[in-house]
Design a protein around this motif. Sequence first.
Motif, short mmCIF file in Angstrom:
data_model
loop_
_atom_site.label_atom_id
_atom_site.label_comp_id
_atom_site.label_asym_id
_atom_site.label_seq_id
_atom_site.Cartn_x
_atom_site.Cartn_y
_atom_site.Cartn_z
N PHE A 102 66.43 15.17 49.13
CA PHE A 102 65.29 15.58 48.31
C PHE A 102 64.69 16.86 48.85
O PHE A 102 64.48 17.84 48.13
CB PHE A 102 64.27 14.45 48.27
CG PHE A 102 62.88 14.88 47.89
CD1 PHE A 102 62.64 15.45 46.65
CD2 PHE A 102 61.82 14.72 48.77
CE1 PHE A 102 61.36 15.85 46.29
CE2 PHE A 102 60.55 15.13 48.43
CZ PHE A 102 60.32 15.70 47.19
N TRP A 103 64.43 16.88 50.16
CA TRP A 103 63.81 18.07 50.77
C TRP A 103 64.74 19.28 50.63
O TRP A 103 64.30 20.39 50.31
CB TRP A 103 63.48 17.80 52.23
CG TRP A 103 62.64 18.89 52.84
CD1 TRP A 103 63.01 19.81 53.75
CD2 TRP A 103 61.25 19.15 52.53
NE1 TRP A 103 61.96 20.64 54.05
CE2 TRP A 103 60.87 20.27 53.32
CE3 TRP A 103 60.30 18.57 51.69
CZ2 TRP A 103 59.59 20.81 53.28
CZ3 TRP A 103 59.03 19.11 51.65
CH2 TRP A 103 58.68 20.21 52.43
N ILE A 104 66.02 19.06 50.87
CA ILE A 104 66.97 20.16 50.79
C ILE A 104 67.02 20.71 49.36
O ILE A 104 67.09 21.93 49.15
CB ILE A 104 68.36 19.68 51.26
CG1 ILE A 104 68.32 19.49 52.79
CG2 ILE A 104 69.47 20.67 50.87
CD1 ILE A 104 69.50 18.74 53.38
N SER A 105 66.89 19.84 48.37
CA SER A 105 66.98 20.28 46.97
C SER A 105 65.80 21.17 46.58
O SER A 105 65.92 22.01 45.70
CB SER A 105 67.05 19.07 46.04
OG SER A 105 65.77 18.46 45.93
N THR A 150 67.58 26.18 39.48
CA THR A 150 67.41 24.77 39.13
C THR A 150 68.77 24.08 39.05
O THR A 150 69.72 24.61 38.47
CB THR A 150 66.71 24.65 37.76
OG1 THR A 150 65.58 25.50 37.80
CG2 THR A 150 66.29 23.22 37.49
N ILE A 151 68.83 22.90 39.67
CA ILE A 151 70.05 22.11 39.61
C ILE A 151 69.70 20.75 39.03
O ILE A 151 68.74 20.10 39.49
CB ILE A 151 70.68 21.96 41.01
CG1 ILE A 151 71.10 23.35 41.53
CG2 ILE A 151 71.87 21.00 40.99
CD1 ILE A 151 71.47 23.37 42.98
N ASP A 152 70.43 20.31 38.03
CA ASP A 152 70.24 19.00 37.40
C ASP A 152 68.81 18.77 36.93
O ASP A 152 68.30 17.64 36.96
CB ASP A 152 70.62 17.86 38.37
CG ASP A 152 72.06 17.98 38.83
OD1 ASP A 152 72.85 18.57 38.07
OD2 ASP A 152 72.37 17.49 39.93
N GLY A 153 68.14 19.83 36.54
CA GLY A 153 66.80 19.65 35.98
C GLY A 153 65.74 19.26 37.00
O GLY A 153 64.58 19.06 36.64
#
Lengths: 953, 541
Positions: free
Chosen positions: A501-504, A510-513
């Motif tokens: 989560f933090w890495i995202s 934007t990746i996967d919304g």
Amino acid sequence: MRSPGTLLLLLLLPTALAFKPSDFKTCSQSGFCRRGRALAARAQESPSSWHSPYSIEPPEFLALAPRQQGFTTSVYSSIHPNVKFVLDVIIHEEGIVRVRMDEEDGLRKRYNEAAQWALIGEPKLSDDVLWTIDGEKAKAVYGPKKDMKLVVDFNPLKITLFRHGKEQVVLNGRGLLHMEHFRTKEDSKPLEHIEGEGQSVLQVNPAAWFEGDTQDAFWDETFSTWTDTKPKGPESLSLDITFPNHAHVYGIPQHATNLSLPSTTGPIARHTDPFRLYNADVFEYLSDSPTSLYGSIPLMHAHSANSTVAVFNALASETWIDIAHVEKGGVETHWISESGILDVFLLPGPTPTDVFAQYAHLTGTAPLPAHWSIGYHQCRWNYVSSDDIRGVQNRFDEEDFPVDVFWLDIEYAEDHRYFMWNKKTFPDPVEMTRDVEAVGRKMVVIVDPHLKRANDYPVYKRASELGVLVKPKSGEGEYEGWCWPGSSSWIDFFHPASWDFWISLFKTKTIDGQWSWTESTDNVGIWNDMNEPSVFNGPEITMPKDNVHYGGWEHRDVHNINGMLFANLTFQAAEARTDPPRRPFVLTRAFYAGSQRFGAMWTGDNLGTWEHMAVGIKMVLANGVGGMPFAGSDVGGFFGNPEPEMLVRWYVVGAFSPFFRAHAHIDTKRREPYLLEEPYKSLVRDILRLRYSMLPVWYTAFRETSESGVPILRPQYVMFPEDEAGFGIDDQYYIGSSGLLVKPVTQKGVMEVSMYIAEDQVYYDYFTNHAHRPQNRHITLPANLDQIPLLIRGGSIIPTRERPRRSSPLMKHDPFTLRIALDTSGNARGEVYLDDGETYGYGRGHVVWRGFGAESTKGKGKGQGIGMVRISSVDLAASTEVGAYDPMNEFARSVGDVRVEKLVVLGLGKKPLSVVLDGGRELEWEFTSEGVLVIKDPAVRVVDDWAVVVQSE
Amino acid sequence: MHPWLLLVFALPSLAALDKTYGVPPSLVSKYVPRTKGSHQTWTCLDGLKEIAWSAVNDDYCDCQDGSDEPGTSACPNNKFYCRNEGHIGAIIQSSRVNDGLCEQECCDGSDEPSGVCPNTCQEVGAEHRKKTEAERKLRKTGSKIRSSYIAYAHKEKKRLEALVADLVQEIETREKEVERLRDIAERAESLSAAELERKKQSPLYQSLLVHHTALKSLQKEHKKHLERENALGDILTSLRAGYNPNYQDMAVLEAVRGWEALAGLPHINDVRKGDDGEADTTAEKPKTEDDVEDEGLWNAAKIEKELDQLLKTDHVTLLLEHDQLVGPASAQSLLLDISAYIPDALLPSYHSFRDSVLSALSVFGIGRGGAFDTSAESNRARVALSDAEHSLKLTQDEQRTANEDLLDLFDPDGFGPEGEWKKLDGMCLSKDTGEYTYEVCLFDEARQIPNSGGSGFSLGKFSSWNKAARPGELEYYTRQHYTQGAKCWNGPHRSVELVLTCGTENTLLTVAELEKCEYQITGTTPALCRPLEDEHTKDEL
């Protein structure tokens, strides 16, 4: 970066003492520390009859095979015969001894994961140990020269490491080892009753001679308005570690104190409280104090002229360390921790360099940083708008001051919701960042760990949905505390679900919304502040210890690791923004053993005083000892308005720190260097340019530390481990292996300084080229405000790039100057390391790493000096196994046009007859009246092998 | 041997640079070699060193002054000249030469090795001309408006001069009148002083004086307390608005809550949440609670309005009137009492007749004695004198102001050498930044007004123009300083630096708090648009 609860009051009462001792515990206010010190006091009172209640039952021990690396055995406690303990002693590679002890089959589990976060992996076992047992003790002999011996005494339990038959380090030699076992409150009730009745029933408790007769703060503890509920009861750990033959101890950062740690007990105690390790956001900390600060590395070096040894006590809970320099010459230390297993690593040395390597073997080294991050960083709380940033950048350029990084503190974020730009003041964050990047510069933006509890804040909302927030003592729901945004919660980075989560969040597309920081660029560095964690309304400005983390561990168990995990994940997140990954930059305030792997640290919210300037150097040196070399203190001091003289001197301190950043509190006047009047403005410009000209030295030093773990700033005891007179010196230091020795001035009105020189060697003034020979082991240098006491040790070759540029990436194609400082025998060596500064291409051999040498041959006649000097450049990368190294690698090709434009030879003695490029033409040169040979543009490439021959007769 | 060694001499070299590369036109003539035997030499521009002609622009710094490397980055602190054909030549710092970046200032790309930077001088030149033209237009329009300001100043000058002339005359008349009345009053006083002294011994009068003193002291104390209350209120209001709830200092929180309860304010954080406005309903309450009054007692408003009046009561007049009321009717002279018998319609003319008779009498020393109340007369004369003196003073003040205004009008340190700023005196400009509206009333005061309501803070009063420039220079008028605003609860007095540029409108553009409580506001005004023909080199816009 700033100040917790006391700020408000302080400002209302400006004359009040800044540091509020009442915000932080003394040992006497901390139950387990009180118990630990009381235990030591009882031992002190009856030295003859005192003996440790812990012992090993030999029968169990007989199974030990001679070639085994170690053993596991039960430990018996005479005061709690029904409680079982288990001891584990293992000898690892590099001669590192690991001693672990835990309670077995106890009511609960002691926290045993601290080492797992600190270590880079499970250390390998040694394959070269010979154990023998005689009735009373087990002995292991090991080491390549079989000079190491580990002795485990059975009763009382004592572990001693010997080298050449000399005691290096002793565990439980003073019988202070005590692991409080888990118990129920009910079990101890009768005793509680007794407590009220007084002394008459003392004999009821057979452990009282050791543990004391009260149950001091076993089940709860109140400090100020906070009560720690201590649901697990007492579980503290006390351990004495003695260095009988070492007079100096170093390390255990972070404290504002001398590098050679002073006593905290005994007749010569300088402090009354033990050194404390409990990551804390201390407002306006004192410049000479054992109080805990923002980070904790439980690593201690002990040093003597004969050997160096170290202990790494892998504890994550609050820890107090008493130090006593004893009369007979050694140092006694006493470590008191609130929770966790005993997990001690003995690093055998025998030199400081060995100890650094051994510690690096365990916890890793600081990786090569992004090259731009060793340039100059300009920060302030706060640059208020994107136009403000642009304006500051313009002023730097107008004045031709080099700078690589502009920083944004918390006010960029709307309502202090990090990542979320305040669009009123920063309407165009990406364009602003690009404008900075257009000149090769970077931005660093702050991201703190507290999340505003607001459902319109995507970061908080998602963390809440994922259930990865730290829980209150109930173990249910979300812990809520106060920080900059008001009501906040904290991500529990011990929770594996928080990691992806933090890495995202840091993805710039934007990746996967999923929400991510699209209003950012892949180059942005991240500043992790307040990660002790700082909680304004918490006990000691941090989290309640009974908060609950992943796995059910209490905050008390993991507190000192908490901040490292945050920086660790941010480092991974910033690295994962691009594919292939690039070197990220993360600055952290809180740290722990292993934090060196995740970026830089700074010494927190210092004050603009001479004392803080001076102690900042000692703190950075101590951090280097602690394995964390990428460190610096805020130039100018965070609080206050430094006078121009102080600011100039502080820029020197910064320019000679691995991490070089100017920062200032929101209440201070602006102090960007271009605002200074003359002559101060030009002095700072020169200092900044000096730092930039020396970036090759710094980067080369970073490369070395990334391999060896030896710090970049090297104090005397590291450079000259056998020179006792230097062991206490902490106001001058060498830079890497370069041979540069600097002593920044940290006092007002100074006009000259005396530098200590441990050897009979020639040293050259960096600026005047004047050759000095130490008189009574000292060299005195003028040190007016426009002078920097900086010496080149004879025998060194210093590579610099002397062309002023706006930022370091713009120096990529600039030529080199080599200062060749001949030693008393006419020789010198040095090196320069270069790579693209951004990617991990160096791991694939995309580097240029040159070794420079100067070798002299004597003149023929009697009493003749140097006859000929051959100065040469060789490929160092080829001789090491750096990936699949190719001298024509991509990076080398990209700098194929880079020349060495000038050679400056110091110490030649007399005017040469000729200077020739080996196998080539005659070169132009000049021999100055000071005896300095300047060779003009040999027109050689830095990537090539070449040699220049100076013929003197 | 390394295979690369063969490449050593194949370095991409800058040595082929033209010797005058990077030299500004004014210095080109100095870059010529001197022939010395078989080789050519050149002397550094500082005259300190002679070097080989080939060492000029060879990317190695030979001269102390850097003059041998005009076209490279080899010498620090050097300047590099780009010709920028098709546009305007420019000088850049040598640190920007050969650094891999194409400098905007060097549109011909000459700051980098050839082939690196495109020549964009055509486009840049065109763009520049367009921009210059736009600026010119703006300045032209602006300067028209500015000249109307100057015209206004001249009109003002005329008006003020006429006013001053009128006032001088008026003062003359009034001075004469004061002289005349003083004469009368002095005579009347000498007549009545003794008699008045006797009457003043009346216990009633003495008691009245004591009451007066007491009341006056009470009022003074009352005012002091009111001021203190206001000051405390201000402190607490700023505390309430400015404190950071995040610091969690309970003492501060208690103080804020206590003040809110006392002052009937909603809790500040509730207000900030804003949407529901629940908390606001309690706000009006406390005002009505105080309204219960004791009958006959003065309320605060009456005290405020009427107490001063009461305290101004002339006790001597009162004493005399009292005397008339309670004294024996017979003691009054017929002449003084005659008004009682005169029909109302004739009364005014009688009074004026009587006054002149009386003053005539007193002038001639007649009418002295108990039958004649001299004290009352003298008192009236005194009042008339003080009225006249007051009028004179007002007129004098008016004249002084008018004179000062006149002086300011064309004072370079005041409204500018041409009086162009006079028109803007007191003009209020404002800028809404969302949370606050910033208002600057030029030459008066700057304020910060919260958009959520409330009066806001003074950010300072006009104190000076740009101190870094000299009066008369254009630069001098580009900055105004407003200082000594409301003190920040944890910082200095608020202040504003107003940075102005030429524009066709008087308007504020941006507001930034660069340091705590120190604001920088930018804006435009036609007053700064000097006419195009007025092109002093220094005063370039």
